[in-house]
Write a protein that holds these residues in place. Structure first.
Motif, mmCIF file in Angstrom:
data_model
loop_
_atom_site.group_PDB
_atom_site.id
_atom_site.type_symbol
_atom_site.label_atom_id
_atom_site.label_comp_id
_atom_site.label_asym_id
_atom_site.label_seq_id
_atom_site.Cartn_x
_atom_site.Cartn_y
_atom_site.Cartn_z
ATOM 1 N N VAL A 1 10.972 8.667 -10.639
ATOM 2 C CA VAL A 1 12.323 8.460 -10.105
ATOM 3 C C VAL A 1 12.537 6.990 -9.759
ATOM 4 C CG1 VAL A 1 13.850 8.983 -8.163
ATOM 5 C CG2 VAL A 1 12.564 10.833 -9.273
ATOM 6 N N LEU A 2 11.554 6.384 -9.128
ATOM 7 C CA LEU A 2 11.665 4.973 -8.755
ATOM 8 C C LEU A 2 11.818 4.087 -9.991
ATOM 9 C CD1 LEU A 2 11.572 2.725 -6.638
ATOM 10 C CD2 LEU A 2 9.066 2.813 -6.768
ATOM 11 N N ALA A 3 11.052 4.387 -11.020
ATOM 12 C CA ALA A 3 11.145 3.598 -12.246
ATOM 13 C C ALA A 3 12.542 3.692 -12.855
ATOM 14 C CB ALA A 3 10.094 4.060 -13.251
ATOM 15 N N LEU A 4 13.131 4.886 -12.835
ATOM 16 C CA LEU A 4 14.477 5.054 -13.381
ATOM 17 C C LEU A 4 15.527 4.394 -12.496
ATOM 18 C CD1 LEU A 4 14.211 8.719 -14.702
ATOM 19 C CD2 LEU A 4 14.181 6.599 -16.013
ATOM 20 N N LEU A 5 15.292 4.389 -11.188
ATOM 21 C CA LEU A 5 16.179 3.624 -10.308
ATOM 22 C C LEU A 5 16.148 2.151 -10.696
ATOM 23 C CD1 LEU A 5 15.395 5.139 -6.768
ATOM 24 C CD2 LEU A 5 17.532 5.355 -8.060
ATOM 25 N N GLY A 6 14.961 1.674 -11.053
ATOM 26 C CA GLY A 6 14.837 0.288 -11.483
ATOM 27 C C GLY A 6 15.598 -0.009 -12.757
ATOM 28 N N GLU A 7 15.829 1.033 -13.567
ATOM 29 C CA GLU A 7 16.615 0.861 -14.793
ATOM 30 C C GLU A 7 18.107 1.023 -14.547
ATOM 31 O OE1 GLU A 7 15.403 -0.016 -17.701
ATOM 32 O OE2 GLU A 7 13.314 -0.031 -17.012
ATOM 33 N N LEU B 1 12.838 6.080 -0.591
ATOM 34 C CA LEU B 1 13.386 5.063 0.310
ATOM 35 C C LEU B 1 12.654 5.076 1.653
ATOM 36 C CD1 LEU B 1 17.238 5.410 -0.344
ATOM 37 C CD2 LEU B 1 15.656 3.751 -1.316
ATOM 38 N N GLY B 2 12.365 6.279 2.148
ATOM 39 C CA GLY B 2 11.688 6.385 3.438
ATOM 40 C C GLY B 2 10.264 5.860 3.401
ATOM 41 N N ARG B 3 9.516 6.254 2.383
ATOM 42 C CA ARG B 3 8.110 5.857 2.321
ATOM 43 C C ARG B 3 7.949 4.353 2.062
ATOM 44 N NH1 ARG B 3 5.803 11.094 -1.049
ATOM 45 N NH2 ARG B 3 5.615 12.474 0.767
ATOM 46 N N LEU B 4 8.861 3.792 1.295
ATOM 47 C CA LEU B 4 8.776 2.364 0.991
ATOM 48 C C LEU B 4 9.572 1.507 1.981
ATOM 49 C CD1 LEU B 4 9.061 2.417 -2.908
ATOM 50 C CD2 LEU B 4 6.997 2.398 -1.494
ATOM 51 N N GLN B 5 10.209 2.170 2.943
ATOM 52 C CA GLN B 5 11.000 1.473 3.962
ATOM 53 C C GLN B 5 12.064 0.574 3.322
ATOM 54 O OE1 GLN B 5 8.445 -0.444 6.887
ATOM 55 N NE2 GLN B 5 6.958 1.212 6.780
ATOM 56 N N LEU B 6 12.782 1.183 2.374
ATOM 57 C CA LEU B 6 13.869 0.484 1.685
ATOM 58 C C LEU B 6 15.205 0.991 2.204
ATOM 59 C CD1 LEU B 6 12.390 0.671 -1.925
ATOM 60 C CD2 LEU B 6 12.285 -1.269 -0.348
ATOM 61 N N ARG B 7 16.192 0.105 2.216
ATOM 62 C CA ARG B 7 17.483 0.441 2.813
ATOM 63 C C ARG B 7 18.354 1.291 1.899
ATOM 64 N NH1 ARG B 7 18.977 -4.379 3.706
ATOM 65 N NH2 ARG B 7 20.344 -4.614 1.905
ATOM 66 N N PRO C 1 0.812 -1.232 0.000
ATOM 67 C CA PRO C 1 0.000 0.000 0.000
ATOM 68 C C PRO C 1 0.837 1.270 0.000
ATOM 69 C CG PRO C 1 -0.104 -1.126 2.137
ATOM 70 C CD PRO C 1 0.552 -2.070 1.183
ATOM 71 N N GLU C 2 2.085 1.172 0.501
ATOM 72 C CA GLU C 2 2.947 2.369 0.537
ATOM 73 C C GLU C 2 3.231 2.918 -0.855
ATOM 74 O OE1 GLU C 2 3.410 0.024 4.182
ATOM 75 O OE2 GLU C 2 3.638 -0.473 2.055
ATOM 76 N N LEU C 3 3.132 2.059 -1.869
ATOM 77 C CA LEU C 3 3.420 2.521 -3.231
ATOM 78 C C LEU C 3 2.447 3.621 -3.651
ATOM 79 C CD1 LEU C 3 5.225 2.030 -5.719
ATOM 80 C CD2 LEU C 3 3.545 0.349 -6.497
ATOM 81 N N ALA C 4 1.216 3.541 -3.178
ATOM 82 C CA ALA C 4 0.209 4.540 -3.541
ATOM 83 C C ALA C 4 0.500 5.905 -2.920
ATOM 84 C CB ALA C 4 -1.181 4.055 -3.106
ATOM 85 N N GLN D 1 17.908 -1.910 -3.169
ATOM 86 C CA GLN D 1 16.573 -2.396 -2.801
ATOM 87 C C GLN D 1 15.493 -1.667 -3.602
ATOM 88 O OE1 GLN D 1 15.726 -2.373 1.395
ATOM 89 N NE2 GLN D 1 16.874 -4.270 1.737
ATOM 90 N N ALA D 2 15.702 -0.382 -3.827
ATOM 91 C CA ALA D 2 14.729 0.377 -4.618
ATOM 92 C C ALA D 2 14.645 -0.131 -6.044
ATOM 93 C CB ALA D 2 15.103 1.864 -4.604
ATOM 94 N N ALA D 3 15.805 -0.476 -6.616
ATOM 95 C CA ALA D 3 15.827 -1.008 -7.984
ATOM 96 C C ALA D 3 15.115 -2.349 -8.049
ATOM 97 C CB ALA D 3 17.275 -1.146 -8.464
ATOM 98 N N LEU D 4 15.335 -3.200 -7.070
ATOM 99 C CA LEU D 4 14.657 -4.499 -7.028
ATOM 100 C C LEU D 4 13.149 -4.321 -6.843
ATOM 101 C CD1 LEU D 4 17.185 -6.492 -4.791
ATOM 102 C CD2 LEU D 4 16.824 -6.736 -7.262
ATOM 103 N N PHE D 5 12.779 -3.382 -6.003
ATOM 104 C CA PHE D 5 11.359 -3.086 -5.776
ATOM 105 C C PHE D 5 10.717 -2.631 -7.089
ATOM 106 C CE2 PHE D 5 7.811 -0.394 -4.811
ATOM 107 C CZ PHE D 5 7.191 -0.960 -3.703
ATOM 108 N N ALA D 6 11.383 -1.727 -7.789
ATOM 109 C CA ALA D 6 10.837 -1.208 -9.039
ATOM 110 C C ALA D 6 10.694 -2.320 -10.082
ATOM 111 C CB ALA D 6 11.743 -0.090 -9.583
ATOM 112 N N ALA D 7 11.685 -3.215 -10.149
ATOM 113 C CA ALA D 7 11.643 -4.303 -11.113
ATOM 114 C C ALA D 7 10.470 -5.241 -10.822
ATOM 115 C CB ALA D 7 12.949 -5.078 -11.091
ATOM 116 N N GLN D 8 10.126 -5.370 -9.549
ATOM 117 C CA GLN D 8 9.066 -6.289 -9.154
ATOM 118 C C GLN D 8 7.668 -5.704 -9.330
ATOM 119 O OE1 GLN D 8 9.254 -7.554 -5.027
ATOM 120 N NE2 GLN D 8 8.147 -9.449 -5.476
ATOM 121 N N PHE D 9 7.507 -4.409 -9.029
ATOM 122 C CA PHE D 9 6.158 -3.853 -8.955
ATOM 123 C C PHE D 9 5.824 -2.821 -10.034
ATOM 124 C CE2 PHE D 9 7.004 -5.083 -4.479
ATOM 125 C CZ PHE D 9 6.004 -6.043 -4.357
#
Length: 210
Positions: free
Chosen positions: A158-164, A190-196, A146-149, A200-208
């Motif tokens: 920005v998150l999408a580009l981190l995923g790239e 990073l703060g809102r998604l509780q990523l380190r 739900p934090e993604l919303a 981790q942000a790139a992996l999150f973006a690749a997944q979701f």
């Protein structure tokens, strides 16, 4: 009395099954068909309780016939007739609505019991099919947290580009903003998604986000 429709493209199989099943006091064969289109027509006309459905047939195979019958007459129970090398097709038939499967060389008493069980609303999965179905199944799609919303449209970019794998400088150039602004967005993401970290942000973006 359980009313049966036998569907198989080999007449010797149809007649053999009919002979075995008619010997059971509570089973009645009301029709036989050599391919799926005829099976569909007979299923609609005769309304059997259970259909014994072959998989490999001309014109319309057992998977397509199962889908069609379940769409037009969902109360009819379908048992798939198969051999050991039909695993993938049987899995598709089960997903299409068949209540189970039987090997063609199943002893007559076991065949009759399986028919009775299915007619009562139970499923009948033969040896090893569940494991094989799981092997063919696609992995479940993970549900976004739900934090993604909570992210703004810019933060999602920005998150999408981190995923790239983009660096802050490359993100700034791509979005026509300053590197400082990018750094602020990354910190918020990073703060809102509780990523380190960025990894981790790139992996999150690749997944979701794909």
């Amino acid at each position: 009395m359980i009313r049966l429709l036998i569907v198989d493209d080999q007449s010797i199989v149809r007649e053999g099954l009919k002979s075995l099943l008619q010997a059971q006091p509570d089973l009645e064969v009301v029709g036989m068909a050599e391919q799926g289109q005829i099976a569909l027509e007979q299923a609609i006309a005769l309304r059997p309780d259970v259909v014994l459905m072959d998989i490999r047939m001309p014109i319309m195979d057992g998977v397509a016939a199962t889908e069609a019958i379940q769409s037009q007459a969902p109360a009819i129970k379908i048992l798939v007739l198969t051999t050991f090398d039909d695993d993938e097709s049987v899995s598709r038939a089960i997903r299409a609505g068949a209540k189970g499967y039987l090997l063609k060389d199943t002893p007559s008493d076991e065949l009759a019991e399986a028919i009775r069980a299915v007619q009562r609303g139970y499923s009948h999965l033969g040896p090893g099919l569940l494991d094989k179905m799981m092997a063919h199944a696609e992995p479940p799609t993970p549900k976004p947290p739900p934090e993604l919303a909570q992210l703004t449209p810019r933060e999602l970019e920005v998150l999408a580009l981190l995923g790239e794998g983009y660096s802050n400088r490359e993100i700034a150039k791509a979005l026509y903003i300053s590197e400082r602004t990018v750094k602020n967005h990354v910190t918020h993401v990073l703060g809102r998604l509780q990523l380190r970290d960025r990894t981790q942000a790139a992996l999150f973006a690749a997944q979701f986000l794909r």
